[in-house]
Design a protein around this motif. Structure first.
Motif, PDB file in Angstrom:
ATOM      1  N   TYR A 707     -13.900  -3.667 -12.519  1.00 33.21           N
ATOM      2  CA  TYR A 707     -13.199  -2.379 -12.630  1.00 33.21           C
ATOM      3  C   TYR A 707     -12.667  -2.145 -14.052  1.00 33.21           C
ATOM      4  O   TYR A 707     -11.865  -1.242 -14.263  1.00 33.21           O
ATOM      5  N   TYR A 708     -13.096  -2.979 -15.001  1.00 35.97           N
ATOM      6  CA  TYR A 708     -12.446  -3.035 -16.319  1.00 35.97           C
ATOM      7  C   TYR A 708     -12.127  -1.662 -16.901  1.00 35.97           C
ATOM      8  O   TYR A 708     -11.014  -1.417 -17.368  1.00 35.97           O
ATOM      9  N   ARG A 709     -13.105  -0.758 -16.868  1.00 40.71           N
ATOM     10  CA  ARG A 709     -12.924   0.547 -17.510  1.00 40.71           C
ATOM     11  C   ARG A 709     -11.730   1.304 -16.944  1.00 40.71           C
ATOM     12  O   ARG A 709     -11.076   2.080 -17.641  1.00 40.71           O
ATOM     13  N   MET A 710     -11.412   1.095 -15.662  1.00 38.09           N
ATOM     14  CA  MET A 710     -10.352   1.857 -15.000  1.00 38.09           C
ATOM     15  C   MET A 710      -9.017   1.114 -14.942  1.00 38.09           C
ATOM     16  O   MET A 710      -7.983   1.721 -14.665  1.00 38.09           O
ATOM     17  N   LEU A 711      -9.038  -0.195 -15.189  1.00 37.21           N
ATOM     18  CA  LEU A 711      -7.809  -0.974 -15.012  1.00 37.21           C
ATOM     19  C   LEU A 711      -6.809  -0.694 -16.119  1.00 37.21           C
ATOM     20  O   LEU A 711      -7.054  -0.980 -17.291  1.00 37.21           O
ATOM     21  N   GLN A 712      -5.680  -0.144 -15.735  1.00 36.52           N
ATOM     22  CA  GLN A 712      -4.587   0.074 -16.665  1.00 36.52           C
ATOM     23  C   GLN A 712      -3.281   0.131 -15.875  1.00 36.52           C
ATOM     24  O   GLN A 712      -3.280   0.266 -14.655  1.00 36.52           O
ATOM     25  N   ARG A 713      -2.187   0.010 -16.586  1.00 34.74           N
ATOM     26  CA  ARG A 713      -0.889  -0.199 -15.937  1.00 34.74           C
ATOM     27  C   ARG A 713      -0.523   0.905 -14.949  1.00 34.74           C
ATOM     28  O   ARG A 713      -0.133   0.627 -13.810  1.00 34.74           O
ATOM     29  N   ASN A 714      -0.658   2.178 -15.356  1.00 40.59           N
ATOM     30  CA  ASN A 714      -0.188   3.243 -14.456  1.00 40.59           C
ATOM     31  C   ASN A 714      -1.048   3.349 -13.195  1.00 40.59           C
ATOM     32  O   ASN A 714      -0.557   3.741 -12.138  1.00 40.59           O
ATOM     33  N   LEU A 715      -2.332   2.969 -13.287  1.00 39.67           N
ATOM     34  CA  LEU A 715      -3.175   3.001 -12.090  1.00 39.67           C
ATOM     35  C   LEU A 715      -2.750   1.910 -11.103  1.00 39.67           C
ATOM     36  O   LEU A 715      -2.595   2.164  -9.903  1.00 39.67           O
ATOM     37  N   ILE A 716      -2.521   0.694 -11.606  1.00 44.03           N
ATOM     38  CA  ILE A 716      -2.098  -0.400 -10.729  1.00 44.03           C
ATOM     39  C   ILE A 716      -0.714  -0.115 -10.150  1.00 44.03           C
ATOM     40  O   ILE A 716      -0.458  -0.335  -8.958  1.00 44.03           O
ATOM     41  N   TYR A 717       0.183   0.402 -10.976  1.00 44.78           N
ATOM     42  CA  TYR A 717       1.537   0.748 -10.531  1.00 44.78           C
ATOM     43  C   TYR A 717       1.482   1.802  -9.424  1.00 44.78           C
ATOM     44  O   TYR A 717       2.152   1.680  -8.389  1.00 44.78           O
ATOM     45  N   THR A 718       0.664   2.845  -9.630  1.00 44.53           N
ATOM     46  CA  THR A 718       0.537   3.900  -8.615  1.00 44.53           C
ATOM     47  C   THR A 718      -0.007   3.327  -7.311  1.00 44.53           C
ATOM     48  O   THR A 718       0.489   3.655  -6.224  1.00 44.53           O
ATOM     49  N   ALA A 719      -1.021   2.474  -7.401  1.00 47.87           N
ATOM     50  CA  ALA A 719      -1.624   1.897  -6.191  1.00 47.87           C
ATOM     51  C   ALA A 719      -0.618   1.055  -5.421  1.00 47.87           C
ATOM     52  O   ALA A 719      -0.489   1.175  -4.196  1.00 47.87           O
ATOM     53  N   ILE A 720       0.122   0.219  -6.120  1.00 44.59           N
ATOM     54  CA  ILE A 720       1.073  -0.683  -5.466  1.00 44.59           C
ATOM     55  C   ILE A 720       2.205   0.103  -4.796  1.00 44.59           C
ATOM     56  O   ILE A 720       2.661  -0.247  -3.697  1.00 44.59           O
ATOM     57  N   THR A 721       2.629   1.166  -5.427  1.00 43.39           N
ATOM     58  CA  THR A 721       3.757   1.941  -4.873  1.00 43.39           C
ATOM     59  C   THR A 721       3.337   2.830  -3.700  1.00 43.39           C
ATOM     60  O   THR A 721       4.170   3.536  -3.148  1.00 43.39           O
TER      61      THR A 721
END
Length: 804
Positions: A707-721
């Motif tokens: 998923y490298y191209r899409m992995l960034q902090r705000n995406l992971i943060y949004t998913a977890i929340t």
């Protein structure tokens, strides 16, 4: 089988079938998709039945006419053998008598046999093609009135003209569906417009990109530095950049370079920067783009930013809310509310409630677990108490008065959460504004909303278009509270409204930082706040009461997701309780692959007895969890809404003679035909973007290097929340670490913050106070009161001279 004459006649067109329509089974007026049954006269296929089913894109067909359809027979999995037509034409009579009979038929109202004979006598046996190519020839037909000549030409164009256009578009390489879209855009002018400027297709027809138009332009000799080619390249690049990356504008230098690269992509042409610059200037003169300093905007985005600033300025100028209640009265009411609700607000929460009630506009921001929902409820309750407003809608119905509380969110699920937490009705912003599809919004500056206080949740999802539309519809004397988490993903559409509003520092803001759910033992909340700071806790891979991490490779993700889902199912959880989120659609750990797997777990059909409809490679079944992909305002369902298929009715079971699917969105039942199925997809696994505004009891989140191209902090943060109770991470720990450390690298280009700072003075400043004092003063009066010699005491005229 066809005779040799027919084979020679139609050999250039390929495979054909000729016959008269018996019945039209289905006809869509919007896109002209048609299913009809014909009586077969002849064909050059190996086909011996007397009747055949034809599918394709046609106008209305007539049972008394004979048509020739070109295409191939295909085996439909449910309906059997069908002839899929790429294009068609009417079988025209070849003799003089046949043409006279055709022109005097019932299709041509007012044209009798004698008039038809005059036309053929004057123009010859090829009269029809002559009229289509040069309608003015009808002027030479004796005793043919102009109105009848026009009617004759229009009727021919409606039938023969479309057929000729479809054949020509097919020769240009366009398929039947795209050809029909082009025809619907330009009608009888289709071929003349395309031959004059094929690049207009990029602007006017959805689904045609620059590359396709450029190939057509090359065939027509429009190459190199042709002005139309360069203009189309500029518009395409600007629009594509804004839609794909969320920018509101492009830097002029960047636009020049990107357009040059686009136009030279085919390796055939060398393009000069000067030519591109000249066409950009012409585009601005034509009003198709707007230039400001070194920035280039699409007009819709430029005016959306400008309009939003104007309306925020209008809202902030309201002064009646400040000091409307003595602090003692506020504190007394707040204390009574705390006692009634059995809560005790923290200092920042009290500040938020007070600021909201005492300001024309406020932003409430904070991460998960910081109590935003608690504050929203407090604002609503206290507003009602201090203003003497009932929170019951029925009380206003009796008085025929508008309900003062407007609650809205970008998605249906977020609106539902607001409603559940406040006890008040909440709707999507689209519904609040009366969005009706292509016609736009019912609510705007000429017919504003009715209400006294507006609260908008999930403001991070607002793009610049929707934000402008919302503020344009706000009435005078309304208080506005925007609620959101600035660290979540920005809007899918252009802009970053919440971030820009905060950055401008022109709007009263309260940021909640204390985490209350953490005290309740939520390690998910703790993880989210650590991720927001760009770091991972040391125990991220250690199992907690509400979260876990399963290490696996990309190839193993599907197996792990399957095992977790099966385990949850055996414990009594349903597909509604579990949401798998993934950043990408393709690949072994992509959304498409996981949806197939999860459907077989939660909604299998092992014996084939359950109703299902195949659409491409996807099978939809009763009980499937599905996601709406586009706004459908007429049905009150919007992009991102999740529903369940509750009924399937096959074509043979209904009078419409087509497959129907019924989906329930929280009790709102929506009907879909087969042609509508492009609007939905399975929702067992969906993208993180599509999950915004929603919360789920259990979230499964794969994180791998693929998923490298899409992995960034705000995406992971949004998913977890998105997770309320349980979070299962699976994948590679180093991929998670890399994504968390990687801030959003693609900074969006916007000027909202800058424009707000220019238009609105800083809060609580002397500038603001003086601005208020002179609010009623005209510009001319203000200038007259300014001493022109301020700061010029020691300056003489000689100081402005330049020495030789």
């Amino acid at each position: 089988m066809a005779n040799q004459e027919s084979l020679d006649l139609f050999g250039e067109q390929g495979r054909f079938i000729k016959g008269r329509p018996i019945v039209t089974i289905f006809h869509n007026e919007q896109n002209l998709y048609t299913v009809l049954r014909i009586r077969v006269d002849e064909t050059n296929h190996t086909y011996h039945d007397k009747e055949a089913v034809i599918t394709g894109y046609f106008p209305k067909v007539y049972e008394q006419e004979t048509y020739i359809f070109y295409g191939e027979f295909k085996e439909h999995p449910k309906f059997g053998l069908q002839f899929q037509a790429n294009h068609f034409r009417k079988d025209m009579p070849q003799s003089k008598q046949g043409i006279v009979a055709y022109l005097s038929g019932e299709m041509f109202k007012g044209i009798g046999k004698k008039t038809a004979e005059n036309i053929v006598e004057t123009l010859g046996e090829d009269a029809i093609s002559k009229i289509l190519n040069q309608p003015s020839l009808l002027d030479s037909v004796p005793k043919l009135p102009p109105d009848k000549a026009k009617l004759l030409y229009d009727t021919l164009m409606e039938h023969q003209g479309l057929e000729q256009i479809m054949i020509a578009l097919n020769q240009f390489g366009f398929g039947p569906q795209l050809s029909m879209r082009i025809y619907q855009a330009y009608k009888e002018e289709t071929l003349s417009i395309i031959e004059k400027n094929p690049y207009k297709l990029v602007e006017d027809v959805e689904g045609i990109g620059f590359g396709r138009a450029d190939e057509l332009g090359y065939q027509l000799g429009m190459t190199g530095n042709h002005p139309d080619r360069i203009k189309a390249g500029c518009l395409y690049m600007l629009e594509n950049e804004c839609m794909q990356t969320g920018h509101v504008y492009m830097q002029t230098e960047d636009l020049l370079e990107r357009v040059k690269a686009l136009l030279e992509e085919n390796k055939r042409d060398q393009i000069d920067y000067l030519n591109i610059s000249n066409e950009i200037i012409k585009l601005e003169e034509e009003g198709k783009i707007i230039g400001e300093e070194k920035r280039v905007y699409l007009p819709s985005l430029f005016y959306a930013e400008k309009g939003l600033v104007t309306n925020i300025q209008r809202i902030l100028k309201q002064t009646e809310y400040k000091d409307q209640f003595p602090e003692s009265e506020f504190l007394l009411a707040l204390g009574g509310l705390e006692e009634r609700l059995g809560v005790q607000y923290a200092p920042t929460q009290r500040e938020a409630i007070q600021t909201a009630l005492m300001s024309p506009m406020m932003i409430l921001t904070g991460g998960p677990g910081t109590g935003k929902t608690t504050v929203i409820k407090g604002i609503v309750e206290l507003y009602g108490e201090l203003h003497g407003c009932s929170l019951e809608i029925k009380d206003y119905h009796k008085k025929d008065e508008p309900f003062p509380f407007l609650l809205a969110a970008p998605t249906g699920r977020a609106a539902k959460r607001m409603s559940e937490s406040t006890g008040l009705p909440a709707v999507t912003i689209h519904r609040l504004l009366g969005f009706n599809g292509t016609e736009g919004f019912e609510r705007e500056d000429t017919s504003p909303l009715e209400g006294k206080i507006l609260i908008v949740d999930e403001t991070s999802m607002l793009d610049i278009w929707l934000a402008n539309q919302l503020f344009k519809a706000l009435p005078e004397n309304i208080q506005v509270i925007l609620v959101g988490d600035e660290d979540q993903l920005p809007s899918v559409g252009p802009g970053q409204v919440l971030k820009d509003l905060l950055h401008s520092e022109r709007i009263p803001t309260v940021k909640l930082t204390d985490i209350y759910r953490q005290a309740e033992g939520s390690s998910i909340i703790e993880l989210a706040h650590e991720i927001k700071k760009g770091r991972l806790p040391a125990d991220v891979t250690i199992k907690q009461a509400d979260r876990s991490f399963i290490k696996c490779s990309t190839a193993q993700v599907a197996q792990v997701v399957e095992k977790v889902a099966l385990n949850a199912k055996t414990k009594g959880y349903s597909a509604k309780d579990i949401q798998v989120l993934a950043p990408m659609y393709r690949g072994p750990a992509g959304i498409d692959r996981l949806n197939v797997l999860l459907q077989e777990i939660f909604n299998p059909n092992p014996d084939g007895k359950r109703k299902e409809i195949a659409f491409g490679e996807v099978k939809y079944r009763i009980g499937d969890k599905v996601l709406q992909l586009v706004n459908q305002p007429e049905s009150n369902v919007f992009n991102g809404d999740i529903g369940e298929i509750i009924s399937i009715i096959y074509a043979k079971e209904n009078t419409e003679k087509q497959d129907m699917i019924y989906i329930s969105y929280e009790g709102n039942e929506v009907e879909y035909t087969r042609q509508d199925l492009t609007q939905i997809t399975h929702a067992y696994c969906c993208s993180v973007h599509k999950s915004q505004g929603s919360e789920f009891p259990i979230v499964i989140l794969p994180v791998t290097r693929s998923y490298y191209r899409m992995l960034q902090r705000n995406l992971i943060y949004t998913a977890i929340t998105r997770s309320k109770q349980s979070l299962i991470l699976c994948g590679e720990p180093d991929a998670l670490k890399m994504g968390v450390e990687r801030a959003d690298e693609s900074k969006r280009l916007t000027t909202l913050s800058e424009k707000l700072q220019e238009a609105i003075p800083p809060m609580n400043s002397k500038v603001e106070q003086s601005a208020k004092a002179s609010a009623e003063m005209s510009l001319e009066e203000e200038l007259m009161q300014v001493n022109p010699m301020i700061g010029m005491e020691n300056v003489t005229p000689y100081d402005f001279m330049v020495n030789d």
